[in-house]
Write a protein that holds these residues in place. Structure first.
Motif, PDB file in Angstrom:
ATOM      1  N   TYR A 179     -21.473 -40.431  84.864  1.00  0.00           N
ATOM      2  CA  TYR A 179     -22.261 -39.198  84.452  1.00  0.00           C
ATOM      3  C   TYR A 179     -22.914 -39.073  83.064  1.00  0.00           C
ATOM      4  N   HIS A 180     -22.056 -39.245  81.982  1.00  0.00           N
ATOM      5  CA  HIS A 180     -22.682 -38.862  80.643  1.00  0.00           C
ATOM      6  C   HIS A 180     -23.695 -40.017  80.351  1.00  0.00           C
ATOM      7  N   VAL A 181     -23.505 -41.249  81.183  1.00  0.00           N
ATOM      8  CA  VAL A 181     -24.361 -42.226  80.736  1.00  0.00           C
ATOM      9  C   VAL A 181     -25.812 -41.723  81.295  1.00  0.00           C
ATOM     10  N   LEU A 182     -25.794 -41.345  82.607  1.00  0.00           N
ATOM     11  CA  LEU A 182     -26.964 -40.955  83.274  1.00  0.00           C
ATOM     12  C   LEU A 182     -27.663 -39.707  82.434  1.00  0.00           C
ATOM     13  N   LEU A 183     -27.024 -38.899  81.954  1.00  0.00           N
ATOM     14  CA  LEU A 183     -27.312 -37.602  81.359  1.00  0.00           C
ATOM     15  C   LEU A 183     -28.109 -38.029  79.803  1.00  0.00           C
ATOM     16  N   GLN A 184     -27.594 -39.049  79.289  1.00  0.00           N
ATOM     17  CA  GLN A 184     -28.276 -39.438  77.991  1.00  0.00           C
ATOM     18  C   GLN A 184     -29.520 -40.144  78.440  1.00  0.00           C
ATOM     19  N   ILE A 185     -29.371 -40.812  79.432  1.00  0.00           N
ATOM     20  CA  ILE A 185     -30.673 -41.487  79.964  1.00  0.00           C
ATOM     21  C   ILE A 185     -31.801 -40.556  80.254  1.00  0.00           C
ATOM     22  N   PHE A 186     -31.504 -39.386  80.856  1.00  0.00           N
ATOM     23  CA  PHE A 186     -32.285 -38.619  81.248  1.00  0.00           C
ATOM     24  C   PHE A 186     -33.056 -37.706  80.004  1.00  0.00           C
ATOM     25  N   ILE A 187     -31.954 -37.279  79.350  1.00  0.00           N
ATOM     26  CA  ILE A 187     -32.396 -36.572  78.163  1.00  0.00           C
ATOM     27  C   ILE A 187     -33.382 -37.364  77.283  1.00  0.00           C
ATOM     28  N   TYR A 188     -33.029 -38.781  76.994  1.00  0.00           N
ATOM     29  CA  TYR A 188     -33.813 -39.609  76.079  1.00  0.00           C
ATOM     30  C   TYR A 188     -35.431 -39.665  76.876  1.00  0.00           C
ATOM     31  N   SER A 189     -35.235 -39.878  78.019  1.00  0.00           N
ATOM     32  CA  SER A 189     -36.620 -40.113  78.920  1.00  0.00           C
ATOM     33  C   SER A 189     -37.467 -38.673  78.839  1.00  0.00           C
ATOM     34  N   ALA A 190     -37.044 -37.757  79.032  1.00  0.00           N
ATOM     35  CA  ALA A 190     -37.662 -36.536  79.299  1.00  0.00           C
ATOM     36  C   ALA A 190     -37.934 -35.816  78.200  1.00  0.00           C
ATOM     37  N   ALA A 211     -33.893 -35.694  90.456  1.00  0.00           N
ATOM     38  CA  ALA A 211     -32.821 -35.000  91.064  1.00  0.00           C
ATOM     39  C   ALA A 211     -32.714 -35.155  92.735  1.00  0.00           C
ATOM     40  N   CYS A 212     -33.870 -35.452  93.071  1.00  0.00           N
ATOM     41  CA  CYS A 212     -33.928 -35.776  94.688  1.00  0.00           C
ATOM     42  C   CYS A 212     -33.816 -37.063  95.065  1.00  0.00           C
ATOM     43  N   VAL A 213     -33.678 -37.944  94.034  1.00  0.00           N
ATOM     44  CA  VAL A 213     -33.531 -39.290  94.641  1.00  0.00           C
ATOM     45  C   VAL A 213     -32.183 -39.658  95.288  1.00  0.00           C
ATOM     46  N   CYS A 214     -30.869 -39.291  94.751  1.00  0.00           N
ATOM     47  CA  CYS A 214     -29.788 -39.590  95.289  1.00  0.00           C
ATOM     48  C   CYS A 214     -29.093 -38.492  94.665  1.00  0.00           C
ATOM     49  N   HIS A 215     -27.702 -38.725  95.228  1.00  0.00           N
ATOM     50  CA  HIS A 215     -26.641 -37.533  94.922  1.00  0.00           C
ATOM     51  C   HIS A 215     -26.225 -37.912  93.528  1.00  0.00           C
ATOM     52  N   ALA A 216     -26.026 -38.968  93.319  1.00  0.00           N
ATOM     53  CA  ALA A 216     -25.764 -39.129  91.879  1.00  0.00           C
ATOM     54  C   ALA A 216     -26.550 -38.782  90.794  1.00  0.00           C
ATOM     55  N   PHE A 217     -27.807 -38.882  90.896  1.00  0.00           N
ATOM     56  CA  PHE A 217     -28.885 -38.268  89.957  1.00  0.00           C
ATOM     57  C   PHE A 217     -28.977 -36.761  90.076  1.00  0.00           C
ATOM     58  N   THR A 218     -28.600 -36.063  90.637  1.00  0.00           N
ATOM     59  CA  THR A 218     -28.970 -34.612  91.064  1.00  0.00           C
ATOM     60  C   THR A 218     -28.282 -33.895  89.624  1.00  0.00           C
ATOM     61  N   LYS A 219     -26.998 -33.955  89.484  1.00  0.00           N
ATOM     62  CA  LYS A 219     -26.415 -33.133  88.496  1.00  0.00           C
ATOM     63  C   LYS A 219     -26.960 -33.652  86.953  1.00  0.00           C
ATOM     64  N   PRO A 220     -27.031 -34.875  86.735  1.00  0.00           N
ATOM     65  CA  PRO A 220     -27.418 -35.160  85.312  1.00  0.00           C
ATOM     66  C   PRO A 220     -28.868 -34.895  85.228  1.00  0.00           C
ATOM     67  N   ALA A 221     -29.730 -35.002  86.127  1.00  0.00           N
ATOM     68  CA  ALA A 221     -31.097 -34.878  86.029  1.00  0.00           C
ATOM     69  C   ALA A 221     -31.440 -33.119  85.775  1.00  0.00           C
ATOM     70  N   LEU A 222     -30.754 -32.473  86.633  1.00  0.00           N
ATOM     71  CA  LEU A 222     -30.896 -30.969  86.491  1.00  0.00           C
ATOM     72  C   LEU A 222     -30.240 -30.463  85.347  1.00  0.00           C
ATOM     73  N   THR A 223     -29.250 -31.181  84.671  1.00  0.00           N
ATOM     74  CA  THR A 223     -28.485 -30.775  83.490  1.00  0.00           C
ATOM     75  C   THR A 223     -29.571 -30.988  82.386  1.00  0.00           C
ATOM     76  N   ALA A 224     -30.055 -32.064  82.374  1.00  0.00           N
ATOM     77  CA  ALA A 224     -31.199 -32.411  81.307  1.00  0.00           C
ATOM     78  C   ALA A 224     -32.336 -31.295  81.357  1.00  0.00           C
TER      79      ALA A 224
END
Length: 741
Positions: A179-190, A211-224
């Motif tokens: 989760y923390h890796v995906l969160l940093q990816i989304f924060i940096y990209s957005a 956030a709508c792609v898959c269940h694993a992307f939902t929480k880090p994308a919305l957090t970013a």
């Protein structure tokens, strides 16, 4: 008759045939049944080829008269139409006197040329095309006089196709990343979600899609997305977004109030947060519901360059007292805050009481905007009241954890306030403060500069560079030094943006640089005493290169008012020195490490035949670069080494006046004499620096004589993006003077 030159193309006559023609001689419809009927023919001139056809088909030996010519041309319409010739001609017949000019041979050559060239049938222009051609004339637009033209958008460069990357075609399982890796990816990209004018970017819908792609992307994308919710960047769903953050649904997948870390609120739109009647209540509910809120920035969009007051008055908003009462009883611990005197009518004494609250005791960054000093008054007991500078200093002393301080467009930042600032500051930003002088800043650095790590001084009209003389001793921990000497006028039509200091560096002042510096950005330096002052400034950096091991970014933009030839030599000389001393010459990355497949193929030895072929091709292409390198690496200032080397047994012609060696020697002597004469500091350009630092990934050095302006115009500002024709013309516009254009 005098010999005259006839026009290559004869005159076209549209004269109607004579009325003497009888009805029997005029062809009827029955005579032309074998040919298709044409709607309309374009009048064309009668060529010599038609006359030759008439002469061959006519049995009469004499030339046709005017009436006979008309009859013959109409009777041969089928033949001429099959050959692509005009069916009907209204040209006047040529008499014998006109043919006596001796121009028949020229016309016969023209006929032969036309017989070899295939002719295409011309069609009548349809009505829509004719209308477009008629509308092609330019019509003035309705833009008011003096209005700026719309900036033409720069043409987008064609994206180069990426280089093929050798890969095994294995796509990693992105949804299995933590989760923390995906969160940093989304924060940096957005980043960023909105620009400085609170206009939303494409990152907002992109995060929603992720956030709508898959269940694993939902929480880090919305957090970013909810870390800094774009409340005022989204106009349609602003009220719904605020309500969603205030009242968390019980069945929500994510606890949204916990994800918010920063709030950026536009004070001019605060009344429309949800509705004008409940804006203060909603602000209080919003801030208190966000338990993990750290940064709260309530700003005015006009508080940015060029720092001018608003032309039209708007509804003034103030800090609600309910907000600070709610923060007093909440668990919010702020880390940054902004004070604006326009929104704070209570004054600095009330601000000190607010700083004593628990929510503000954890402040590390604070900003003061538009604070101006007020004259002190005497009370009835002849007691002098404290000044505004003293009140601000006491309010800052109530913050024990303060580390970063910023004054923006404040007249209160002067030699009286600087000594009252805290001693534990690590970052000081003074922007557009006209009362800051070099002497006052130097005194402050002597007393409070031991812990400073960042010093930003932008648009300060009274500040020179004299404080740099003792910078190494006063700020031994300084890492970032930024200074922009662009100044702004108080009014748009005035010109009071000139510096208020006479000399940027006085005679004999040489700057000193702390060894901990990582970033040096000095822009728009001007008003040098002479080139000696600029030379001593540049030499101080070159000589301190050995003492700057952590320097990575170096930007110097300066104006030198000298002759353009000397300035060109001056720029060429110092640009080369800074690039040689500070620029990092890193080797390009190894292309064999781009993927596991590339690395595997690099380590796997090829077959014998392929290896031989590769070596043969490599040797073929590497011979020429080696020869070229041998030619261009010779040390000489002349252009002789650029020429191919001659053979040893080459003989010279007797007419040659001097050998090539003598020419080279004479050029070297003259160039050395000119360089010694044009050198300002008395040193030779070939003098090599004593130390090469070579660790800066950014080295920007520019010398010109451009006058700094608030807005620098380029080609795009003088081009109009409007259409060249009248495509927007509908014909329904009212015309006052009786003309459409």
């Amino acid at each position: 008759m005098a010999i005259t030159l006839k026009r290559k193309r004869g005159a076209v006559s549209y004269k109607e045939p004579s009325s003497d023609i009888s009805e029997e001689e005029i062809p009827t419809d029955s005579d032309r049944d074998d040919t298709p009927r044409r709607k309309r023919t374009v009048p064309q001139r009668r060529s010599t080829r038609s006359r030759l056809i008439e002469q061959s088909s006519s049995s009469a030996s004499s030339r046709p008269t005017r009436r006979d010519a008309y009859v013959v041309s109409t009777s041969t319409s089928a033949t001429t139409k099959l050959r692509g010739m005009p069916k009907l001609s209204y040209r006047e017949p040529i008499t014998d006197e006109e043919d006596s000019d001796g121009d028949e041979d020229f016309e016969l050559e023209e006929v032969a040329t036309r017989q070899r060239t295939p002719r295409t049938r011309t069609r009548a222009t349809p009505l829509p095309h004719a209308l477009k051609e008629k509308k092609a004339r330019r019509r003035p637009t309705n833009r008011p006089f003096g209005a700026p033209l719309k900036r033409r958008s720069t043409p987008q460069q064609v994206a180069q196709p990426p280089r093929d990357i050798l890969s095994d075609g294995i796509i990693p399982d992105w949804d299995l990343l933590p989760y923390h890796v995906l969160l940093q990816i989304f924060i940096y990209s957005a980043h960023p979600l909105h620009d400085e004018n609170m206009v939303p970017t494409k990152s907002i819908p992109w995060l929603v899609q992720m956030a709508c792609v898959c269940h694993a992307f939902t929480k880090p994308a919305l957090t970013a997305l909810y870390r800094d919710p774009p409340i005022f960047a989204v106009k349609q769903n602003r009220a719904a977004l605020v309500r969603h953050l205030i009242s968390q649904p019980s069945e929500g997948y994510i606890n949204y109030p916990v994800t918010v870390k920063r709030l950026a609120l536009d004070a001019t739109k605060m009344s429309s947060l949800t509705d004008p009647t409940h804006s203060a209540a909603d602000l209080v509910a919003l801030v208190t519901s966000l338990t993990t809120l750290k940064d709260l920035d309530i700003f005015d969009p006009i508080d940015k360059p060029p720092y001018r007051s608003r032309l039209k008055s708007i509804r003034r908003w103030h800090y609600p007292i309910e907000l600070f009462e709610a923060l007093r009883h909440s668990n919010v611990r702020l880390r940054s805050w902004r004070w604006n005197s326009i929104f704070c009518p209570q004054g600095p004494l009330w601000m000190k009481e607010v700083h004593t609250q628990v929510a503000f005791q954890s402040l590390r960054e604070i900003t003061f905007t538009k604070f101006h000093p007020k004259p002190s008054r005497k009370s009835d007991d002849d007691i002098v009241e404290p000044t505004s500078e003293e009140l601000i200093g006491s309010a800052l002393a109530a913050l024990p954890n303060l580390r970063s301080l910023m004054f923006e467009n404040c007249l209160i930042a002067n030699d009286t306030l600087l000594p009252l600032l805290p001693d534990n500051l690590t970052s000081l930003n003074i922007t557009n403060c006209i009362n800051i002088t070099s002497d006052a800043l130097q005194e402050f650095l002597v007393m409070h500069g031991r812990r400073l790590e960042e010093l930003v001084l932008n648009h300060d009209q009274s500040l020179g560079l004299s404080f740099l003389v003792d910078l190494k001793q006063t700020c031994p921990r300084l890492e970032v030094l930024r200074m922009d000497m662009t100044y702004f006028s108080s009014l748009a039509m005035s010109s009071d943006n000139e510096p208020l200091w006479d000399e940027l560096l006085k005679e004999g002042e040489i700057p000193s640089w702390p060894s901990t510096l990582r970033v040096i950005e000095l822009e728009n330096l001007r008003n040098w005493i002479s080139t000696e002052g600029a030379t001593s400034f540049f030499s101080s950096l070159i000589d301190s290169a050995e003492d700057l091991p952590w320097l990575r970014e170096l930007t110097i933009l300066t104006m030198v008012d000298i002759d353009w030839r000397r300035r060109a030599e001056f720029r060429k000389k110092w640009t080369a020195r800074f690039q040689e001393v500070f620029a990092k010459n890193a080797a390009p990355p190894n292309p064999n490490l781009m993927s596991l497949r590339a690395y595997r193929e690099w380590k796997t030895p090829p077959d014998a035949e392929e290896k031989t072929m590769v070596e043969k091709n490599d040797s073929f292409f590497e011979d020429e670069p080696q020869k070229a390198a041998k030619v261009y690496t010779e040390e000489s200032d002349s252009d002789v080494p650029l020429l191919p080397s001659r053979k040893q047994n080459e003989t010279w012609n007797a007419r040659r006046l001097r050998t090539r060696g003598k020419a080279v020697g004479s050029c070297d002597v003259s160039s050395d004499e000119e360089s010694a004469a044009d050198d300002d500091d008395g040193r030779s350009d070939s003098q090599e620096p004593t130390f090469i630092q070579g660790k800066c990934h950014t080295v920007i050095f520019r010398i010109d004589n451009l006058r700094p302006r608030e807005h620098k115009f380029d080609e795009g500002d003088f081009l109009d993006e409007e259409a060249s024709g009248d495509e927007d013309w509908t014909g329904n516009d009212t015309v006052e003077d009786g003309y459409a254009w």
